[in-house]
Design a protein around this motif. Structure first.
Motif, PDB file in Angstrom:
ATOM      1  N   VAL A 388       0.834  -1.206   0.000  1.00 58.62           N
ATOM      2  CA  VAL A 388       0.000   0.000   0.000  1.00 58.62           C
ATOM      3  C   VAL A 388       0.869   1.257   0.000  1.00 58.62           C
ATOM      4  N   GLY A 389       1.921   1.257   0.826  1.00 55.21           N
ATOM      5  CA  GLY A 389       2.799   2.416   0.883  1.00 55.21           C
ATOM      6  C   GLY A 389       3.432   2.728  -0.457  1.00 55.21           C
ATOM      7  N   ARG A 390       3.823   1.684  -1.197  1.00 49.67           N
ATOM      8  CA  ARG A 390       4.426   1.891  -2.520  1.00 49.67           C
ATOM      9  C   ARG A 390       3.454   2.616  -3.453  1.00 49.67           C
ATOM     10  N   PHE A 391       2.191   2.180  -3.446  1.00 52.54           N
ATOM     11  CA  PHE A 391       1.223   2.785  -4.362  1.00 52.54           C
ATOM     12  C   PHE A 391       0.811   4.183  -3.903  1.00 52.54           C
ATOM     13  N   VAL A 392       0.853   4.442  -2.602  1.00 50.02           N
ATOM     14  CA  VAL A 392       0.608   5.807  -2.133  1.00 50.02           C
ATOM     15  C   VAL A 392       1.718   6.725  -2.629  1.00 50.02           C
ATOM     16  N   ASP A 393       2.966   6.257  -2.561  1.00 44.09           N
ATOM     17  CA  ASP A 393       4.095   7.045  -3.088  1.00 44.09           C
ATOM     18  C   ASP A 393       3.916   7.326  -4.578  1.00 44.09           C
ATOM     19  N   LEU A 394       3.532   6.291  -5.329  1.00 43.57           N
ATOM     20  CA  LEU A 394       3.353   6.465  -6.771  1.00 43.57           C
ATOM     21  C   LEU A 394       2.203   7.414  -7.077  1.00 43.57           C
ATOM     22  N   ALA A 395       1.139   7.353  -6.263  1.00 49.46           N
ATOM     23  CA  ALA A 395       0.001   8.258  -6.470  1.00 49.46           C
ATOM     24  C   ALA A 395       0.416   9.705  -6.219  1.00 49.46           C
ATOM     25  N   LEU A 396       1.237   9.926  -5.197  1.00 52.45           N
ATOM     26  CA  LEU A 396       1.712  11.287  -4.920  1.00 52.45           C
ATOM     27  C   LEU A 396       2.601  11.799  -6.051  1.00 52.45           C
ATOM     28  N   LYS A 397       3.408  10.880  -6.629  1.00 54.65           N
ATOM     29  CA  LYS A 397       4.243  11.284  -7.765  1.00 54.65           C
ATOM     30  C   LYS A 397       3.387  11.572  -8.996  1.00 54.65           C
ATOM     31  N   ALA A 398       2.312  10.785  -9.177  1.00 52.53           N
ATOM     32  CA  ALA A 398       1.448  10.969 -10.346  1.00 52.53           C
ATOM     33  C   ALA A 398       0.642  12.258 -10.253  1.00 52.53           C
ATOM     34  N   LYS A 399       0.395  12.714  -9.027  1.00 49.44           N
ATOM     35  CA  LYS A 399      -0.401  13.932  -8.839  1.00 49.44           C
ATOM     36  C   LYS A 399       0.328  15.112  -9.473  1.00 49.44           C
ATOM     37  N   GLY A 400      -0.341  15.805 -10.345  1.00 48.16           N
ATOM     38  CA  GLY A 400       0.267  16.933 -11.033  1.00 48.16           C
ATOM     39  C   GLY A 400       0.858  16.572 -12.382  1.00 48.16           C
ATOM     40  N   GLN A 401       1.087  15.267 -12.638  1.00 49.60           N
ATOM     41  CA  GLN A 401       1.570  14.856 -13.952  1.00 49.60           C
ATOM     42  C   GLN A 401       0.389  14.667 -14.903  1.00 49.60           C
ATOM     43  N   LYS A 402       0.686  14.740 -16.183  1.00 53.68           N
ATOM     44  CA  LYS A 402      -0.348  14.485 -17.176  1.00 53.68           C
ATOM     45  C   LYS A 402      -0.670  12.991 -17.210  1.00 53.68           C
ATOM     46  N   ILE A 403      -1.960  12.687 -17.279  1.00 53.84           N
ATOM     47  CA  ILE A 403      -2.409  11.298 -17.376  1.00 53.84           C
ATOM     48  C   ILE A 403      -2.733  11.008 -18.829  1.00 53.84           C
ATOM     49  N   ALA A 404      -2.095   9.977 -19.395  1.00 51.38           N
ATOM     50  CA  ALA A 404      -2.376   9.576 -20.773  1.00 51.38           C
ATOM     51  C   ALA A 404      -3.493   8.543 -20.776  1.00 51.38           C
ATOM     52  N   THR A 405      -4.303   8.546 -21.826  1.00 51.66           N
ATOM     53  CA  THR A 405      -5.414   7.594 -21.911  1.00 51.66           C
ATOM     54  C   THR A 405      -5.458   6.943 -23.279  1.00 51.66           C
ATOM     55  N   LEU A 406      -5.953   5.722 -23.280  1.00 57.65           N
ATOM     56  CA  LEU A 406      -6.194   4.978 -24.517  1.00 57.65           C
ATOM     57  C   LEU A 406      -7.419   4.119 -24.292  1.00 57.65           C
ATOM     58  N   SER A 407      -8.400   4.231 -25.163  1.00 56.24           N
ATOM     59  CA  SER A 407      -9.593   3.396 -25.076  1.00 56.24           C
ATOM     60  C   SER A 407      -9.715   2.566 -26.343  1.00 56.24           C
ATOM     61  N   LEU A 408      -9.937   1.292 -26.172  1.00 61.49           N
ATOM     62  CA  LEU A 408     -10.001   0.368 -27.309  1.00 61.49           C
ATOM     63  C   LEU A 408     -11.419   0.345 -27.859  1.00 61.49           C
ATOM     64  N   VAL A 409     -11.801   1.447 -28.502  1.00 59.08           N
ATOM     65  CA  VAL A 409     -13.179   1.641 -28.934  1.00 59.08           C
ATOM     66  C   VAL A 409     -13.198   2.085 -30.394  1.00 59.08           C
ATOM     67  N   PRO A 410     -14.385   2.019 -31.037  1.00 61.04           N
ATOM     68  CA  PRO A 410     -14.519   2.555 -32.384  1.00 61.04           C
ATOM     69  C   PRO A 410     -14.246   4.063 -32.362  1.00 61.04           C
ATOM     70  N   PRO A 411     -13.819   4.649 -33.465  1.00 62.37           N
ATOM     71  CA  PRO A 411     -13.608   4.003 -34.768  1.00 62.37           C
ATOM     72  C   PRO A 411     -12.268   3.280 -34.890  1.00 62.37           C
TER      73      PRO A 411
END
Length: 511
Positions: A388-411
């Motif tokens: 849990v502590g590892r993922f809390v650290d990663l979440a704090l690092k991710a905060k403020g960074q751009k989140i990339a997205t990809l959805s496997l949808v049409p078209p």
């Protein structure tokens, strides 16, 4: 007859007895304040040296241990997620509350309250009671909060072994559904893989449509043995894997969650990623979580229906930047009326992004008890407590960074008959781009030309499809496509052009 004072002399205001009373009162108050600042010091100056020394040394040891714990927790966040340490801390705070309260009562006794005047006795009792209940109450509340966190960790997270990262990333399958207590593993309503860089926390959200068909499974898995040519069960989709597995639980010997296992095997086959962990989110519990943090701010681009038209509470979330409570946020993410599945997927990503960016550590700390209570009813996961502590650290690092997205949808992807090689390439490219490197092109293949921007059409080559000159042929009449219905909700785009939140390098910019 008492002597008459000479003319012009002043009558004394206080007698010797009054001055003695005032000295005793100040001494009693001082003893209590000394106990507040340095527990045991009141006993030392009043002759109870043995009790004073024990109390003073205990206080100094606890103070040093507390400072060391704070410094350690600052550099090693895992400490506050260790259930053994939390139990020790809880007991320590409880004993400290009882011991400190005893010292306050003893300091009051050492102040000899029976020798004071009535108004002084009442004042001393009031001051002592206030200090005693304030200090002991704060410590007992701290012990309660620590106990809440410990119970939350025990009830929510597993006790299995930690999974290794896959090529420097943790891939966590997030599933959302209406499951409740004792009902985890029912058909998921949404599926998203959060691919998290193990060092930087940079995250790519890869969403899978629930209506995907004819997809393969991870090699060597139970489902691959049952469906060697892909999941072609008539009338069933990706979100039906869980119920299929529960109907054939005997195939998953020793599994606690056959529905989740089957879904993971399907997601791994579709994306080509190794799933490290999974989490099932109960969407009703999610509503409580949003309320616990005071709501979430969302950019509403289209009126979103809340509830069903025949219900008395039916209403629309009007367009604009709105701070929504848990009930309306849940409907913002799930509403289907006048919408489509891919718009819902885009809106769900916008909610994820808003929660990550807006819930600060200060907000989480101030509402910790409500969050823990909501979280224990919201999430079932196989993430071990030790991670849990590892993922809390990663979440704090991710905060403020751009989140990339990809959805496997049409078209881009045909959900009824997906091109799995294309899916694997798109997933690899999205992760490579997030990591700032060029995607690898398999040997023997030609790197594809960049896709045209949304809303544009690639230019036709000169001449016909076979390269012949067709300049004499009359040009085709231009056609104006019909404007699709606006069902964007929380993201730029439309069904025909694709929703921007479903494929973006910066999710926050398109929500």
């Amino acid at each position: 007859m008492p002597p008459v004072p000479p003319p012009g002399s002043a009558q004394p205001r206080f007698t010797t007895l009054d001055r003695a009373q005032r000295v005793r009162f100040r001494r009693a108050v001082t003893l209590m304040l000394m106990t507040l600042v340095l527990p045991g010091s009141a006993q030392l100056v009043s002759g109870r040296r043995r009790v004073g020394r024990i109390a003073l040394w205990t206080w100094l040891v606890l103070l040093s241990g507390g400072l060391l714990t704070i410094v350690t927790a600052y550099f090693w966040h895992d400490l506050v997620f260790k259930t053994g340490f939390l139990q020790f801390l809880r007991l320590s705070l409880t004993l400290l509350a009882v011991g400190w309260a005893y010292l306050f009562v003893d300091a009051w006794r050492l102040g000899q309250p029976l020798t004071l005047q009535r108004q002084h006795r009442l004042a001393v009792v009031g001051v002592n009671g206030f200090l005693c209940f304030s200090v002991a109450g704060a410590l007992l509340f701290g012990a309660h909060v620590v106990g809440v966190q410990r119970d939350f960790l025990i009830t929510t997270f597993g006790d299995g072994s930690a999974a290794d990262d896959s090529h420097g990333r943790y891939n966590v399958l997030l599933m959302g559904g209406d499951s409740g207590a004792g009902r985890w593993g029912l058909r998921p309503d949404s599926m998203t893989v959060a691919s998290i860089d193990a060092e930087t926390g940079k995250t790519v959200l890869i969403s899978l449509p629930r209506n995907m068909q004819n997809f393969p499974f991870a090699e060597g898995s139970v489902m691959a043995e049952q469906f060697p040519d892909g999941f072609d069960e008539e009338g069933m989709y990706l979100n039906g894997l869980a119920t299929w597995a529960l109907d054939h639980a005997e195939l998953f010997k020793g599994s606690k969650n056959p529905g989740v296992d089957a879904t993971i095997q399907g997601v791994e086959g579709i994306t080509g990623l190794d799933i490290s962990y999974w989490a099932m989110v109960n969407l009703e519990g999610f509503k409580d979580l949003v309320d616990a943090v005071g709501g979430v701010e969302l950019n509403v681009r289209q009126p979103i229906p809340v509830g069903l038209p025949h219900e008395k509470t039916f209403h629309y979330i009007e367009p604009g930047v709105r701070t929504l409570g848990g009930h309306d946020t849940l409907w913002f993410a799930r509403a289907r009326e006048g919408s489509d599945d891919y718009s819902r997927m885009a809106r769900q990503k916008c909610v994820m992004s808003a929660m990550l960016q807006q819930v600060s550590p200060q907000t989480a700390l101030a509402n910790f008890q409500k969050i823990a209570e909501a979280g224990s009813a919201m999430v079932s996961t196989n993430v071990p407590r030790g991670e849990v502590g590892r993922f809390v650290d990663l979440a704090l690092k991710a905060k403020g960074q751009k989140i990339a997205t990809l959805s496997l949808v049409p078209p881009m992807i045909n959900t009824a008959n997906p091109d799995i090689e294309l899916v694997h390439a798109k997933v690899a490219a999205a992760i490579a781009k997030a990591e700032g490197r060029k995607p690898e092109v398999p040997a023997g293949t030609v790197e594809a030309a960049p896709e045209p921007e949304t809303g544009t059409t690639p230019e036709a080559p000169a001449g016909g499809a076979d390269g012949s000159d067709e300049s004499a042929a009359p040009p085709a009449a231009p056609t104006t496509p019909e404007a699709p219905p606006a069902v964007t909700g929380g993201s730029l785009g439309s069904l025909s052009t694709g929703y921007a939140a479903n494929q973006s390098e910066d999710l926050g910019a398109v929500c």
